[in-house]
Design an enzyme around this catalytic site. Structure first.
Site, PDB file in Angstrom:
ATOM      1  N   ASP A   9       0.868  -1.173   0.000  1.00 25.29           N
ATOM      2  CA  ASP A   9       0.000   0.000   0.000  1.00 25.29           C
ATOM      3  C   ASP A   9       0.910   1.230   0.000  1.00 25.29           C
ATOM      4  OD1 ASP A   9      -2.313   1.655   0.455  1.00 25.29           O
ATOM      5  OD2 ASP A   9      -1.625   1.784   2.545  1.00 25.29           O
ATOM      6  N   ASP A  11      -0.108   5.206   0.748  1.00 21.45           N
ATOM      7  CA  ASP A  11      -0.338   6.191   1.820  1.00 21.45           C
ATOM      8  C   ASP A  11      -0.572   5.498   3.166  1.00 21.45           C
ATOM      9  OD1 ASP A  11      -0.157   8.132  -0.191  1.00 21.45           O
ATOM     10  OD2 ASP A  11      -2.306   8.077  -0.564  1.00 21.45           O
ATOM     11  N   ASP A  17       0.156   9.371   5.518  1.00 23.21           N
ATOM     12  CA  ASP A  17      -1.151   9.550   4.872  1.00 23.21           C
ATOM     13  C   ASP A  17      -1.632  10.960   5.172  1.00 23.21           C
ATOM     14  OD1 ASP A  17      -3.758   9.527   3.942  1.00 23.21           O
ATOM     15  OD2 ASP A  17      -4.086   7.450   4.529  1.00 23.21           O
ATOM     16  N   GLY A  19      -3.877  12.517   2.999  1.00 25.11           N
ATOM     17  CA  GLY A  19      -5.177  12.710   2.351  1.00 25.11           C
ATOM     18  C   GLY A  19      -5.057  13.416   1.014  1.00 25.11           C
ATOM     19  N   HIS A  92     -10.595   5.407  -9.790  1.00 23.35           N
ATOM     20  CA  HIS A  92     -12.052   5.479  -9.960  1.00 23.35           C
ATOM     21  C   HIS A  92     -12.772   5.951  -8.705  1.00 23.35           C
ATOM     22  CE1 HIS A  92     -10.680   2.297 -12.901  1.00 23.35           C
ATOM     23  NE2 HIS A  92     -11.157   3.268 -13.656  1.00 23.35           N
ATOM     24  N   CYS A 107     -10.913  -2.719  -9.658  1.00 23.45           N
ATOM     25  CA  CYS A 107      -9.512  -2.484  -9.281  1.00 23.45           C
ATOM     26  C   CYS A 107      -9.376  -1.754  -7.944  1.00 23.45           C
ATOM     27  CB  CYS A 107      -8.729  -1.786 -10.385  1.00 23.45           C
ATOM     28  SG  CYS A 107      -9.464  -0.316 -11.092  1.00 23.45           S
ATOM     29  N   ARG A 108     -10.484  -1.242  -7.399  1.00 19.93           N
ATOM     30  CA  ARG A 108     -10.359  -0.579  -6.103  1.00 19.93           C
ATOM     31  C   ARG A 108     -10.231  -1.638  -5.016  1.00 19.93           C
ATOM     32  NH1 ARG A 108     -10.854   4.121  -3.506  1.00 19.93           N
ATOM     33  NH2 ARG A 108     -11.740   4.078  -1.436  1.00 19.93           N
ATOM     34  N   LYS A 109      -9.133  -1.555  -4.225  1.00 17.80           N
ATOM     35  CA  LYS A 109      -9.008  -2.489  -3.106  1.00 17.80           C
ATOM     36  C   LYS A 109     -10.249  -2.368  -2.221  1.00 17.80           C
ATOM     37  CE  LYS A 109      -4.942  -0.640  -2.019  1.00 17.80           C
ATOM     38  NZ  LYS A 109      -3.722  -0.303  -1.269  1.00 17.80           N
ATOM     39  N   LYS A 135      -4.951  -0.549   6.162  1.00 22.52           N
ATOM     40  CA  LYS A 135      -6.414  -0.460   6.268  1.00 22.52           C
ATOM     41  C   LYS A 135      -7.065  -1.828   6.087  1.00 22.52           C
ATOM     42  CE  LYS A 135      -7.342   4.315   4.895  1.00 22.52           C
ATOM     43  NZ  LYS A 135      -7.980   5.163   3.873  1.00 22.52           N
TER      44      LYS A 135
HETATM   45 MG   LIG Z   1      -3.035   3.222   3.280  1.00 19.39          MG
HETATM   46 ZN   LIG Z   2     -10.638   1.194 -10.157  1.00 23.06          ZN
END
Ligand SMILES: [Mg+2]
Ligand SMILES: [Zn+2]
Length: 193
Positions: A9, A11, A17, A19, A92, A107-109, A135
């Site tokens: 990962d 950030d 992190d 933001g 996205h 593709c978003r974790k 996270k």
């Molecule tokens: Mg993170």
């Molecule tokens: Zn995505």
């Protein structure tokens, strides 16, 4: 022969992190991250960043700026003798006002898309790979790709311990930071030989 990887990962794991950073000047890389990536390199594993960057879809980060951040991060690691083998991001956002980023994507974790793409492009053996993140969605992503997920206590890590317990999700290991996570991975690798 397939290669094994440590999915990282970004950030809260490699850098602070803060933001939605939209310029490299806002990226504060933890000082031990270079050594951690060098150790991954030396162990013969690939170091592959997988990062959710919905700030692009939210209109907070231009995709060109995100790519520039990643070029500069890669160069900073190179200067420290550490090689990042790949950097994958999900830009996205389901509620994006920008049509190209408005997508209920895979593709978003915690969804596995970034790891599947990396596995195809870099010939990675996912079930013998690792994931390090701060996270719940990182840990779930690791489990979804059948890799071994390690939680770090930097970034949102401490809040994540509580959430993981509530949801009955167990990481393979909890480490105080990325360097300790990598040291644990290397010790695990030695037990295999
Ligand atoms: Mg993170
Ligand atoms: Zn995505």
């Amino acid at each position: 022969m397939k290669k094994r990887a440590v999915f990282l990962d970004r950030d809260g794991t490699i850098n602070r992190d803060v933001g939605y950073p939209d310029s490299y000047s806002l990226i504060d890389i933890f000082p031990y991250s270079y050594e951690a990536v060098r150790k991954i390199n030396q162990a013969g594993l690939l170091a592959v960043i997988t990062t959710n960057q919905s700030g692009v879809g939210r209109g907070l980060i231009k995709e060109d700026n995100l790519q520039d951040i990643h070029r500069q991060m890669k160069a900073a690691f190179d200067r420290q003798g550490a090689r990042l083998d790949g950097i994958y991001y999900c830009p996205h956002y389901l509620f994006s006002k920008l049509p190209e980023y408005k997508k209920d994507c895979s593709c978003r974790k915690p969804f596995p898309g970034m790891a599947l793409q990396a596995a195809a492009e870099l010939n990675i053996d996912l079930p013998n790979s690792y994931l390090v993140g701060d996270k719940v969605e990182d840990i779930l992503f690791g489990l979804n790709i059948q890799a071994r997920p390690i939680l770090v206590l930097t970034g949102y890590g401490r809040q994540s311990i509580t959430k993981l317990k509530q949801q009955g999700i167990n990481p393979a290991h909890i480490a105080s930071n990325l360097l300790e996570a990598v040291e644990w991975i290397i010790a695990e690798e030695k037990t295999k030989i």
